[in-house]
Write a protein that holds these residues in place. Structure first.
Motif, short mmCIF file in Angstrom:
data_model
loop_
_atom_site.label_atom_id
_atom_site.label_comp_id
_atom_site.label_asym_id
_atom_site.label_seq_id
_atom_site.Cartn_x
_atom_site.Cartn_y
_atom_site.Cartn_z
N LYS A 138 0.86 -1.19 0.00
CA LYS A 138 0.00 0.00 0.00
C LYS A 138 0.89 1.24 0.00
O LYS A 138 1.93 1.26 0.68
CB LYS A 138 -0.91 0.00 1.24
CG LYS A 138 -1.94 1.12 1.23
CD LYS A 138 -2.88 1.00 2.42
CE LYS A 138 -3.91 2.10 2.36
NZ LYS A 138 -4.81 2.05 3.50
N ASN A 139 0.48 2.26 -0.75
CA ASN A 139 1.22 3.52 -0.82
C ASN A 139 2.70 3.31 -1.15
O ASN A 139 3.58 3.90 -0.53
CB ASN A 139 1.08 4.31 0.49
CG ASN A 139 -0.36 4.67 0.79
OD1 ASN A 139 -1.17 4.78 -0.13
ND2 ASN A 139 -0.68 4.82 2.06
N ASN A 140 2.97 2.43 -2.12
CA ASN A 140 4.33 2.14 -2.57
C ASN A 140 5.26 1.62 -1.47
O ASN A 140 6.46 1.84 -1.51
CB ASN A 140 4.96 3.38 -3.25
CG ASN A 140 4.25 3.69 -4.55
OD1 ASN A 140 3.88 2.77 -5.29
ND2 ASN A 140 4.05 4.96 -4.82
N ARG A 141 4.68 0.97 -0.48
CA ARG A 141 5.49 0.37 0.59
C ARG A 141 4.97 -1.05 0.84
O ARG A 141 3.79 -1.32 0.68
CB ARG A 141 5.41 1.20 1.87
CG ARG A 141 5.98 2.60 1.69
CD ARG A 141 5.89 3.44 2.95
NE ARG A 141 6.92 3.13 3.93
CZ ARG A 141 8.19 3.47 3.82
NH1 ARG A 141 8.62 4.12 2.77
NH2 ARG A 141 9.06 3.17 4.77
N GLU A 158 8.45 -2.78 7.62
CA GLU A 158 8.01 -2.08 6.43
C GLU A 158 9.22 -1.90 5.52
O GLU A 158 10.31 -1.57 6.00
CB GLU A 158 7.46 -0.72 6.85
CG GLU A 158 6.61 -0.07 5.81
CD GLU A 158 5.97 1.21 6.35
OE1 GLU A 158 6.60 2.27 6.16
OE2 GLU A 158 4.89 1.14 6.94
#
Length: 174
Positions: A138-141, A158
């Protein structure tokens, strides 16, 4: 190995039940409980017999309805299931759930076992770690959860970059 619907009427009620259940479990080898045995039919039997080192036989031998089959005693199921999962196969265990008596007994798939979900200590490799990993993007992570089934060690974290994630996964499988 696949039975078309026009052939379904030619089958015994038990075989019709088998193919109706198999239709819902195309990606697994279906272990179908018949009394004291688990049976595999069609392509599943052709795939499983050499892995399990058991004889491949057939129903309706030398007729146009000939169907490959193989089987093993239900009390030895864990040994055979572990051989299948170690060979990378997914297994659907279909058991008798109704009363055995008159007519056809109800059967349902009671569990699906994949190579990544084996928790049996007799099957897990004891000399090495056995990891199960969950990823969430999600959200490039990437959210990462890692559990070592051998030791119970659990880590979460993460990671922002795909290369870092690939390296972490490679480290786990080394």
């Amino acid at each position: 190995g696949h039975v078309s619907t026009k052939n379904m009427n030619d089958l015994t009620p038990v075989l019709r039940q088998y193919w109706q259940i198999k239709e819902k479990h195309k990606n697994e080898l279906l272990l179908f409980r018949m009394g004291d045995f688990y049976e595999l039919l069609g392509d599943d039997a052709k795939t499983a017999a050499p892995i399990l080192n058991i004889a491949l036989t057939a129903r309706y031998r030398e007729t146009e309805k000939e169907m490959p089959m193989c089987g093993f005693p239900h009390h030895a199921a864990e040994v055979y299931i572990s051989k299948l999962t170690q060979a990378g196969k997914r297994v659907a265990v279909c058991d008798q759930v109704g009363e055995v008596g008159r007519g056809i007994v109800d059967r349902n798939v009671i569990r699906i076992i994949t190579p990544g979900t084996i928790l049996d200590e007799r099957v897990l490799e004891r000399k090495s770690n056995n990891f199960i990993v969950s990823l969430y993007f999600k959200n490039n992570r990437f959210g990462v959860a890692i559990c070592d089934l051998t030791t119970g060690e659990f880590e979460v974290g993460e990671i922002a970059e795909l290369d870092v994630l690939k390296n972490e996964l490679a480290r786990l499988s080394a």
